[in-house]
Scaffold this motif. Structure first.
Motif, PDB file in Angstrom:
ATOM      1  N   MET A 125      46.581  19.811  92.335  1.00  0.00           N
ATOM      2  CA  MET A 125      47.255  20.010  91.050  1.00  0.00           C
ATOM      3  C   MET A 125      48.671  20.644  91.246  1.00  0.00           C
ATOM      4  N   LEU A 126      48.648  21.413  92.243  1.00  0.00           N
ATOM      5  CA  LEU A 126      50.018  22.184  92.116  1.00  0.00           C
ATOM      6  C   LEU A 126      51.060  21.248  92.776  1.00  0.00           C
ATOM      7  N   ALA A 171      51.977  18.626  89.562  1.00  0.00           N
ATOM      8  CA  ALA A 171      52.025  19.241  88.161  1.00  0.00           C
ATOM      9  C   ALA A 171      53.639  19.095  87.955  1.00  0.00           C
ATOM     10  N   GLN A 193      46.756  17.750  83.749  1.00  0.00           N
ATOM     11  CA  GLN A 193      46.380  18.774  82.676  1.00  0.00           C
ATOM     12  C   GLN A 193      44.766  18.675  82.521  1.00  0.00           C
ATOM     13  N   ALA A 212      42.894  19.603  85.042  1.00  0.00           N
ATOM     14  CA  ALA A 212      42.892  21.236  85.488  1.00  0.00           C
ATOM     15  C   ALA A 212      41.972  21.934  84.411  1.00  0.00           C
ATOM     16  N   ILE A 213      41.903  21.574  83.153  1.00  0.00           N
ATOM     17  CA  ILE A 213      41.338  22.145  82.120  1.00  0.00           C
ATOM     18  C   ILE A 213      39.811  22.048  82.363  1.00  0.00           C
ATOM     19  N   TYR A 231      39.807  25.186  84.975  1.00  0.00           N
ATOM     20  CA  TYR A 231      39.942  26.399  83.955  1.00  0.00           C
ATOM     21  C   TYR A 231      38.813  26.564  83.332  1.00  0.00           C
ATOM     22  N   ILE A 254      42.409  34.683  80.727  1.00  0.00           N
ATOM     23  CA  ILE A 254      43.519  34.977  81.077  1.00  0.00           C
ATOM     24  C   ILE A 254      43.536  35.410  82.672  1.00  0.00           C
ATOM     25  N   ARG A 256      43.753  32.277  84.641  1.00  0.00           N
ATOM     26  CA  ARG A 256      45.089  31.733  84.782  1.00  0.00           C
ATOM     27  C   ARG A 256      45.953  32.612  85.680  1.00  0.00           C
ATOM     28  N   GLY A 283      47.301  31.211  89.328  1.00  0.00           N
ATOM     29  CA  GLY A 283      48.571  31.191  89.590  1.00  0.00           C
ATOM     30  C   GLY A 283      48.840  31.938  90.582  1.00  0.00           C
TER      31      GLY A 283
END
Lengths: 189, 189
Positions: free
Chosen positions: A107-108, A111, A121, A124-125, A129, A143, A146, A150
DNA sequence: GGGGGTGGTCAACGCCTGTTGACTTAGATG
DNA sequence: CATCTAAGTCAACAGGCGTTGACCACCCCC
Protein backbone atom coordinates in the motif's frame (compact mmCIF):
# COMPACT_ATOMS: atom_id res chain seq x y z
CA UNK A 1 16.89 -14.79 -7.47
CA UNK A 2 16.12 -16.44 -10.80
CA UNK A 3 17.46 -19.97 -11.01
CA UNK A 4 15.79 -20.36 -14.35
CA UNK A 5 18.91 -21.48 -16.14
CA UNK A 6 19.64 -24.37 -13.81
CA UNK A 7 16.05 -25.45 -13.19
CA UNK A 8 13.81 -24.91 -16.23
CA UNK A 9 10.59 -25.07 -14.22
CA UNK A 10 8.18 -27.93 -14.94
CA UNK A 11 5.25 -27.08 -17.16
CA UNK A 12 2.62 -26.32 -14.57
CA UNK A 13 0.34 -23.39 -15.15
CA UNK A 14 -1.05 -23.11 -11.63
CA UNK A 15 2.38 -23.29 -10.02
CA UNK A 16 3.94 -20.65 -12.26
CA UNK A 17 0.90 -18.47 -11.76
CA UNK A 18 1.37 -18.43 -8.02
CA UNK A 19 5.13 -18.09 -8.48
CA UNK A 20 4.48 -14.96 -10.49
CA UNK A 21 2.07 -13.73 -7.85
CA UNK A 22 4.69 -14.31 -5.16
CA UNK A 23 7.49 -12.60 -7.01
CA UNK A 24 5.22 -9.69 -7.85
CA UNK A 25 4.20 -9.32 -4.21
CA UNK A 26 7.82 -9.13 -3.14
CA UNK A 27 8.63 -6.58 -5.83
CA UNK A 28 5.60 -4.44 -5.06
CA UNK A 29 6.45 -4.49 -1.36
CA UNK A 30 9.88 -3.09 -2.12
CA UNK A 31 9.19 -0.64 -4.97
CA UNK A 32 6.29 1.40 -6.27
CA UNK A 33 3.84 0.31 -8.94
CA UNK A 34 5.60 2.16 -11.75
CA UNK A 35 9.05 1.07 -10.75
CA UNK A 36 8.24 -2.60 -10.83
CA UNK A 37 8.63 -3.79 -14.40
CA UNK A 38 7.07 -6.82 -15.97
CA UNK A 39 10.53 -7.81 -17.14
CA UNK A 40 11.81 -7.66 -13.54
CA UNK A 41 9.12 -9.97 -12.22
CA UNK A 42 9.55 -12.28 -15.19
CA UNK A 43 13.29 -12.51 -14.55
CA UNK A 44 12.67 -13.36 -10.89
CA UNK A 45 10.40 -16.21 -11.83
CA UNK A 46 12.50 -17.32 -14.80
CA UNK A 47 9.80 -16.77 -17.38
CA UNK A 48 9.10 -14.63 -20.42
CA UNK A 49 7.48 -11.26 -19.66
CA UNK A 50 4.76 -12.00 -22.17
CA UNK A 51 3.52 -14.84 -20.02
CA UNK A 52 2.54 -12.48 -17.24
CA UNK A 53 0.43 -10.36 -19.52
CA UNK A 54 -1.04 -13.57 -20.83
CA UNK A 55 -2.01 -14.87 -17.38
CA UNK A 56 -3.16 -11.68 -15.74
CA UNK A 57 -4.27 -9.57 -18.67
CA UNK A 58 -2.37 -6.46 -17.71
CA UNK A 59 -0.02 -5.04 -15.11
CA UNK A 60 -2.92 -3.33 -13.43
CA UNK A 61 -4.82 -6.57 -13.04
CA UNK A 62 -1.70 -8.31 -11.80
CA UNK A 63 -1.41 -5.66 -9.11
CA UNK A 64 -5.03 -6.14 -8.17
CA UNK A 65 -4.49 -9.89 -8.02
CA UNK A 66 -1.53 -9.42 -5.68
CA UNK A 67 -3.61 -7.29 -3.34
CA UNK A 68 -6.50 -9.73 -3.45
CA UNK A 69 -4.19 -12.65 -2.81
CA UNK A 70 -2.47 -11.50 0.35
CA UNK A 71 -4.69 -9.66 2.76
CA UNK A 72 -3.70 -7.63 5.77
CA UNK A 73 -5.00 -10.04 8.37
CA UNK A 74 -1.54 -10.99 9.59
CA UNK A 75 -1.55 -7.95 11.81
CA UNK A 76 -4.55 -9.18 13.73
CA UNK A 77 -3.93 -12.82 14.43
CA UNK A 78 -1.49 -12.38 17.31
CA UNK A 79 -2.30 -11.63 20.91
CA UNK A 80 -3.89 -8.24 21.44
CA UNK A 81 -1.85 -7.54 24.54
CA UNK A 82 1.46 -7.90 22.66
CA UNK A 83 0.49 -5.95 19.54
CA UNK A 84 2.63 -2.95 20.37
CA UNK A 85 5.62 -5.10 21.20
CA UNK A 86 5.34 -7.16 18.02
CA UNK A 87 4.89 -4.21 15.71
CA UNK A 88 7.66 -2.20 17.32
CA UNK A 89 9.96 -5.16 16.87
CA UNK A 90 9.04 -5.57 13.20
CA UNK A 91 9.49 -1.86 12.59
CA UNK A 92 12.88 -1.52 14.25
CA UNK A 93 14.44 -4.79 13.17
CA UNK A 94 12.69 -5.17 9.81
CA UNK A 95 12.67 -5.80 6.99
CA UNK A 96 14.08 -9.17 7.97
CA UNK A 97 10.74 -10.76 8.64
CA UNK A 98 8.50 -8.30 6.93
CA UNK A 99 5.80 -10.82 6.32
CA UNK A 100 3.51 -9.13 8.78
CA UNK A 101 3.95 -5.73 7.26
CA UNK A 102 4.24 -6.82 3.63
CA UNK A 103 0.71 -5.91 2.82
CA UNK A 104 1.02 -2.50 4.41
CA UNK A 105 4.27 -1.92 2.55
CA UNK A 106 2.63 -2.61 -0.79
CA UNK A 107 0.00 0.00 0.00
CA UNK A 108 2.64 2.41 1.18
CA UNK A 109 4.89 2.14 -1.85
CA UNK A 110 2.16 2.46 -4.44
CA UNK A 111 -0.09 5.00 -2.75
CA UNK A 112 0.17 7.99 -5.00
CA UNK A 113 0.76 6.09 -8.21
CA UNK A 114 -2.12 7.38 -10.34
CA UNK A 115 -2.69 4.12 -12.18
CA UNK A 116 -2.71 2.11 -8.97
CA UNK A 117 -4.41 4.67 -6.75
CA UNK A 118 -7.99 3.49 -7.05
CA UNK A 119 -7.00 -0.14 -6.65
CA UNK A 120 -4.93 0.67 -3.59
CA UNK A 121 -7.65 2.75 -2.01
CA UNK A 122 -10.31 0.11 -2.45
CA UNK A 123 -8.03 -2.63 -1.18
CA UNK A 124 -6.90 -0.50 1.74
CA UNK A 125 -10.43 0.20 2.88
CA UNK A 126 -11.98 -3.21 2.30
CA UNK A 127 -8.93 -5.30 3.10
CA UNK A 128 -7.44 -3.36 5.95
CA UNK A 129 -9.17 -0.33 7.46
CA UNK A 130 -12.58 -1.92 7.86
CA UNK A 131 -11.47 -5.24 9.39
CA UNK A 132 -8.79 -3.57 11.46
CA UNK A 133 -11.23 -0.99 12.79
CA UNK A 134 -13.62 -3.77 13.71
CA UNK A 135 -10.80 -5.73 15.36
CA UNK A 136 -9.80 -2.66 17.35
CA UNK A 137 -13.26 -1.83 18.60
CA UNK A 138 -13.89 0.64 21.36
CA UNK A 139 -14.13 4.39 21.12
CA UNK A 140 -12.98 6.20 17.99
CA UNK A 141 -11.84 2.94 16.44
CA UNK A 142 -11.66 4.38 12.87
CA UNK A 143 -9.43 7.19 14.04
CA UNK A 144 -7.18 4.92 16.05
CA UNK A 145 -6.93 2.57 13.08
CA UNK A 146 -5.78 5.37 10.85
CA UNK A 147 -3.25 6.63 13.34
CA UNK A 148 -1.82 3.16 13.93
CA UNK A 149 -1.57 2.42 10.22
CA UNK A 150 0.01 5.80 9.72
CA UNK A 151 2.66 5.23 12.34
CA UNK A 152 3.51 1.80 10.99
CA UNK A 153 3.93 3.13 7.47
CA UNK A 154 5.65 6.30 8.52
CA UNK A 155 8.34 4.56 10.53
CA UNK A 156 8.87 2.18 7.63
CA UNK A 157 9.40 5.15 5.32
CA UNK A 158 11.75 6.74 7.79
CA UNK A 159 13.85 3.62 7.72
CA UNK A 160 14.40 3.98 3.98
CA UNK A 161 14.79 7.71 4.27
CA UNK A 162 17.54 7.83 6.84
CA UNK A 163 19.49 5.02 5.27
CA UNK A 164 22.83 6.34 6.36
CA UNK A 165 21.89 7.08 9.95
CA UNK A 166 22.11 3.65 11.38
CA UNK A 167 21.11 3.24 15.00
CA UNK A 168 23.25 1.40 17.51
CA UNK A 169 21.80 -1.76 19.06
CA UNK A 170 20.94 0.02 22.27
CA UNK A 171 19.31 2.85 20.34
CA UNK A 172 17.21 0.26 18.54
CA UNK A 173 16.07 -1.07 21.88
CA UNK A 174 15.22 2.43 23.06
CA UNK A 175 13.26 3.14 19.90
CA UNK A 176 11.40 -0.09 20.34
CA UNK A 177 10.73 0.84 23.95
CA UNK A 178 9.36 4.16 22.77
CA UNK A 179 7.13 2.76 20.05
CA UNK A 180 5.73 -0.32 21.75
CA UNK A 181 3.72 1.39 24.52
CA UNK A 182 2.63 4.10 22.09
CA UNK A 183 1.10 1.55 19.73
CA UNK A 184 -0.25 -0.58 22.56
CA UNK A 185 -1.99 2.40 24.05
CA UNK A 186 -3.64 3.10 20.72
CA UNK A 187 -4.84 -0.48 20.53
CA UNK A 188 -6.21 -0.44 24.05
CA UNK A 189 -7.97 2.88 23.43
CA UNK B 1 -2.20 26.32 -13.91
CA UNK B 2 -0.27 27.44 -16.96
CA UNK B 3 -1.40 30.88 -18.11
CA UNK B 4 1.27 30.85 -20.75
CA UNK B 5 -1.09 31.65 -23.59
CA UNK B 6 -2.44 34.83 -22.05
CA UNK B 7 0.79 36.06 -20.44
CA UNK B 8 3.86 35.12 -22.48
CA UNK B 9 6.29 35.64 -19.61
CA UNK B 10 8.85 38.45 -19.94
CA UNK B 11 12.34 37.45 -20.96
CA UNK B 12 13.95 37.04 -17.58
CA UNK B 13 16.20 34.09 -16.99
CA UNK B 14 16.40 34.35 -13.22
CA UNK B 15 12.63 34.68 -12.83
CA UNK B 16 11.82 31.69 -15.03
CA UNK B 17 14.48 29.71 -13.26
CA UNK B 18 12.81 30.20 -9.91
CA UNK B 19 9.40 29.69 -11.51
CA UNK B 20 10.59 26.30 -12.70
CA UNK B 21 11.98 25.57 -9.26
CA UNK B 22 8.64 26.48 -7.69
CA UNK B 23 6.55 24.43 -10.07
CA UNK B 24 8.91 21.50 -9.68
CA UNK B 25 8.67 21.72 -5.88
CA UNK B 26 4.88 21.59 -6.05
CA UNK B 27 4.94 18.63 -8.41
CA UNK B 28 7.51 16.72 -6.39
CA UNK B 29 5.49 17.32 -3.22
CA UNK B 30 2.47 15.72 -4.85
CA UNK B 31 3.99 12.89 -6.89
CA UNK B 32 7.09 10.75 -6.85
CA UNK B 33 10.30 11.47 -8.72
CA UNK B 34 9.53 9.17 -11.63
CA UNK B 35 5.95 10.31 -11.99
CA UNK B 36 6.84 13.95 -12.36
CA UNK B 37 7.67 14.58 -15.99
CA UNK B 38 9.76 17.38 -17.39
CA UNK B 39 6.90 18.05 -19.77
CA UNK B 40 4.49 18.44 -16.82
CA UNK B 41 6.66 20.98 -15.06
CA UNK B 42 7.27 22.81 -18.33
CA UNK B 43 3.53 23.00 -18.98
CA UNK B 44 2.94 24.42 -15.50
CA UNK B 45 5.47 27.17 -16.07
CA UNK B 46 4.50 27.74 -19.70
CA UNK B 47 7.86 26.89 -21.13
CA UNK B 48 9.46 24.35 -23.41
CA UNK B 49 10.68 21.18 -21.67
CA UNK B 50 14.08 21.61 -23.24
CA UNK B 51 14.61 24.78 -21.26
CA UNK B 52 14.58 22.90 -17.99
CA UNK B 53 17.28 20.51 -19.10
CA UNK B 54 19.15 23.54 -20.32
CA UNK B 55 18.95 25.36 -16.99
CA UNK B 56 19.44 22.50 -14.60
CA UNK B 57 21.40 19.99 -16.64
CA UNK B 58 19.23 17.02 -15.89
CA UNK B 59 16.12 15.94 -14.03
CA UNK B 60 18.27 14.59 -11.24
CA UNK B 61 20.02 17.91 -10.77
CA UNK B 62 16.69 19.72 -10.88
CA UNK B 63 15.48 17.50 -8.07
CA UNK B 64 18.59 18.21 -6.08
CA UNK B 65 18.13 21.94 -6.68
CA UNK B 66 14.56 21.75 -5.40
CA UNK B 67 15.71 20.05 -2.21
CA UNK B 68 18.54 22.53 -1.74
CA UNK B 69 16.22 25.46 -2.35
CA UNK B 70 13.53 24.75 0.22
CA UNK B 71 14.79 23.35 3.48
CA UNK B 72 12.82 21.79 6.28
CA UNK B 73 13.27 24.59 8.74
CA UNK B 74 9.61 25.61 8.64
CA UNK B 75 8.84 22.93 11.17
CA UNK B 76 11.08 24.51 13.75
CA UNK B 77 10.33 28.20 13.66
CA UNK B 78 7.11 28.12 15.64
CA UNK B 79 6.70 27.94 19.38
CA UNK B 80 7.93 24.71 20.90
CA UNK B 81 4.97 24.44 23.22
CA UNK B 82 2.48 24.42 20.36
CA UNK B 83 4.35 22.06 18.04
CA UNK B 84 1.97 19.15 18.58
CA UNK B 85 -1.06 21.32 18.04
CA UNK B 86 0.29 22.90 14.87
CA UNK B 87 1.37 19.65 13.29
CA UNK B 88 -1.82 17.83 14.19
CA UNK B 89 -3.77 20.64 12.58
CA UNK B 90 -1.70 20.50 9.40
CA UNK B 91 -2.03 16.73 9.23
CA UNK B 92 -5.77 16.57 9.74
CA UNK B 93 -6.82 19.59 7.73
CA UNK B 94 -4.08 19.52 5.11
CA UNK B 95 -3.09 19.70 2.40
CA UNK B 96 -4.66 23.13 2.35
CA UNK B 97 -1.66 24.88 3.80
CA UNK B 98 0.96 22.25 3.28
CA UNK B 99 3.76 24.73 3.23
CA UNK B 100 5.06 23.49 6.54
CA UNK B 101 5.04 19.89 5.46
CA UNK B 102 5.97 20.43 1.80
CA UNK B 103 9.54 19.51 2.33
CA UNK B 104 8.66 16.37 4.24
CA UNK B 105 6.17 15.43 1.53
CA UNK B 106 8.85 15.64 -1.16
CA UNK B 107 11.01 13.25 0.84
CA UNK B 108 8.06 10.98 1.43
CA UNK B 109 6.95 10.72 -2.16
CA UNK B 110 10.36 10.09 -3.64
CA UNK B 111 11.84 7.90 -0.93
CA UNK B 112 12.31 4.60 -2.66
CA UNK B 113 12.82 5.97 -6.14
CA UNK B 114 16.21 4.45 -7.01
CA UNK B 115 17.43 7.41 -9.04
CA UNK B 116 16.45 9.89 -6.33
CA UNK B 117 17.29 7.73 -3.32
CA UNK B 118 20.80 8.96 -2.62
CA UNK B 119 19.81 12.58 -3.12
CA UNK B 120 16.84 12.18 -0.82
CA UNK B 121 18.85 10.44 1.85
CA UNK B 122 21.55 13.04 1.91
CA UNK B 123 19.03 15.89 1.94
CA UNK B 124 16.98 14.18 4.63
CA UNK B 125 19.94 13.75 6.93
CA UNK B 126 21.65 17.09 6.40
CA UNK B 127 18.54 19.19 5.85
CA UNK B 128 16.18 17.64 8.32
CA UNK B 129 17.24 14.92 10.72
CA UNK B 130 20.37 16.65 11.97
CA UNK B 131 18.91 20.13 12.55
CA UNK B 132 15.66 18.72 13.87
CA UNK B 133 17.48 16.43 16.28
CA UNK B 134 19.50 19.38 17.48
CA UNK B 135 16.35 21.49 17.83
CA UNK B 136 14.69 18.73 19.82
CA UNK B 137 17.53 18.19 22.23
CA UNK B 138 17.19 16.16 25.39
CA UNK B 139 17.40 12.44 25.80
CA UNK B 140 17.28 10.15 22.77
CA UNK B 141 16.80 13.10 20.47
CA UNK B 142 17.73 11.14 17.29
CA UNK B 143 15.18 8.50 18.06
CA UNK B 144 12.44 10.97 18.88
CA UNK B 145 13.23 12.85 15.67
CA UNK B 146 12.80 9.70 13.63
CA UNK B 147 9.56 8.79 15.31
CA UNK B 148 8.11 12.26 14.90
CA UNK B 149 9.09 12.44 11.25
CA UNK B 150 7.69 8.97 10.76
CA UNK B 151 4.35 9.88 12.27
CA UNK B 152 4.06 13.04 10.22
CA UNK B 153 4.78 11.20 6.99
CA UNK B 154 2.73 8.17 7.88
CA UNK B 155 -0.42 10.12 8.64
CA UNK B 156 0.08 12.02 5.40
CA UNK B 157 0.25 8.74 3.51
CA UNK B 158 -2.82 7.47 5.29
CA UNK B 159 -4.70 10.49 4.06
CA UNK B 160 -4.01 9.56 0.45
CA UNK B 161 -4.57 5.90 1.13
CA UNK B 162 -8.02 6.11 2.68
CA UNK B 163 -9.27 8.64 0.16
CA UNK B 164 -12.82 7.35 0.29
CA UNK B 165 -13.10 7.21 4.06
CA UNK B 166 -13.70 10.82 4.83
CA UNK B 167 -13.91 11.78 8.46
CA UNK B 168 -16.70 13.90 9.84
CA UNK B 169 -15.77 17.32 11.28
CA UNK B 170 -16.05 16.07 14.85
CA UNK B 171 -13.96 13.02 13.97
CA UNK B 172 -11.31 15.35 12.59
CA UNK B 173 -11.28 17.20 15.88
CA UNK B 174 -10.94 13.93 17.80
CA UNK B 175 -8.09 12.80 15.58
CA UNK B 176 -6.38 16.12 16.13
CA UNK B 177 -6.94 15.76 19.85
CA UNK B 178 -5.35 12.32 19.69
CA UNK B 179 -2.33 13.35 17.66
CA UNK B 180 -1.46 16.68 19.23
CA UNK B 181 -0.51 15.47 22.73
CA UNK B 182 1.24 12.45 21.23
CA UNK B 183 3.51 14.65 19.13
CA UNK B 184 3.93 17.21 21.89
CA UNK B 185 5.02 14.52 24.31
CA UNK B 186 7.64 13.38 21.83
CA UNK B 187 8.93 16.94 21.51
CA UNK B 188 9.07 17.44 25.25
CA UNK B 189 10.86 14.14 25.74
C1' DG C 1 19.58 51.11 -37.20
C1' DG C 2 22.17 47.11 -37.75
C1' DG C 3 25.12 43.38 -34.88
C1' DG C 4 25.50 40.20 -30.94
C1' DG C 5 24.33 37.60 -27.32
C1' DT C 6 20.95 35.79 -24.53
C1' DG C 7 16.13 33.60 -23.64
C1' DG C 8 13.46 30.44 -25.66
C1' DT C 9 11.51 27.03 -29.14
C1' DC C 10 11.39 23.01 -32.32
C1' DA C 11 12.11 18.54 -34.06
C1' DA C 12 14.26 14.55 -33.33
C1' DC C 13 16.95 10.97 -31.17
C1' DG C 14 17.65 6.75 -28.22
C1' DC C 15 15.91 4.29 -24.59
C1' DC C 16 12.69 1.77 -21.94
C1' DT C 17 8.00 0.22 -20.99
C1' DG C 18 3.63 -2.81 -21.41
C1' DT C 19 1.37 -5.41 -24.67
C1' DT C 20 0.27 -8.38 -28.75
C1' DG C 21 0.19 -12.10 -32.29
C1' DA C 22 2.55 -15.72 -34.35
C1' DC C 23 5.42 -19.21 -33.29
C1' DT C 24 7.65 -23.45 -30.85
C1' DT C 25 7.72 -27.18 -27.75
C1' DA C 26 6.68 -30.22 -23.95
C1' DG C 27 3.61 -33.79 -22.20
C1' DA C 28 -0.39 -36.26 -21.51
C1' DT C 29 -3.74 -39.07 -24.37
C1' DG C 30 -5.36 -42.30 -27.81
C1' DC D 1 4.38 -44.09 -31.67
C1' DA D 2 1.45 -40.27 -33.45
C1' DT D 3 -1.37 -36.39 -32.11
C1' DC D 4 -3.31 -32.50 -30.14
C1' DT D 5 -3.76 -29.18 -26.55
C1' DA D 6 -1.83 -26.31 -23.31
C1' DA D 7 2.62 -23.88 -21.62
C1' DG D 8 5.90 -21.01 -22.83
C1' DT D 9 8.95 -18.17 -26.07
C1' DC D 10 10.15 -14.72 -29.53
C1' DA D 11 10.17 -10.57 -32.10
C1' DA D 12 7.99 -6.54 -32.77
C1' DC D 13 5.02 -2.55 -32.01
C1' DA D 14 3.27 1.82 -30.17
C1' DG D 15 3.76 5.22 -26.78
C1' DG D 16 6.14 7.89 -23.37
C1' DC D 17 10.40 9.46 -21.30
C1' DG D 18 14.71 12.68 -20.73
C1' DT D 19 17.89 14.81 -23.46
C1' DT D 20 20.32 17.13 -27.46
C1' DG D 21 21.72 20.28 -31.27
C1' DA D 22 20.11 23.37 -34.54
C1' DC D 23 17.24 26.92 -34.94
C1' DC D 24 14.34 31.70 -34.18
C1' DA D 25 13.47 36.22 -31.76
C1' DC D 26 13.89 39.65 -28.72
C1' DC D 27 16.56 43.39 -26.57
C1' DC D 28 20.57 46.01 -25.34
C1' DC D 29 24.43 48.59 -27.12
C1' DC D 30 27.36 51.08 -30.13
Amino acid sequence: MGFAAVCPRPRNAAATRTAILDAAAKRFAAESYEQVGMRDIARDVGVDPALISRYFGSKEELFRAVLDDCDGDELMDGDRATFGERMADDLVYGPAKDEDLAWLLIMLKSAGSPKAAEIVQQAAIEGFYQPFTEWLGGEDAPIRARVIAGILMGIAVGRDLSGGMKLSPEECERMKALLAPMLQQLVDG
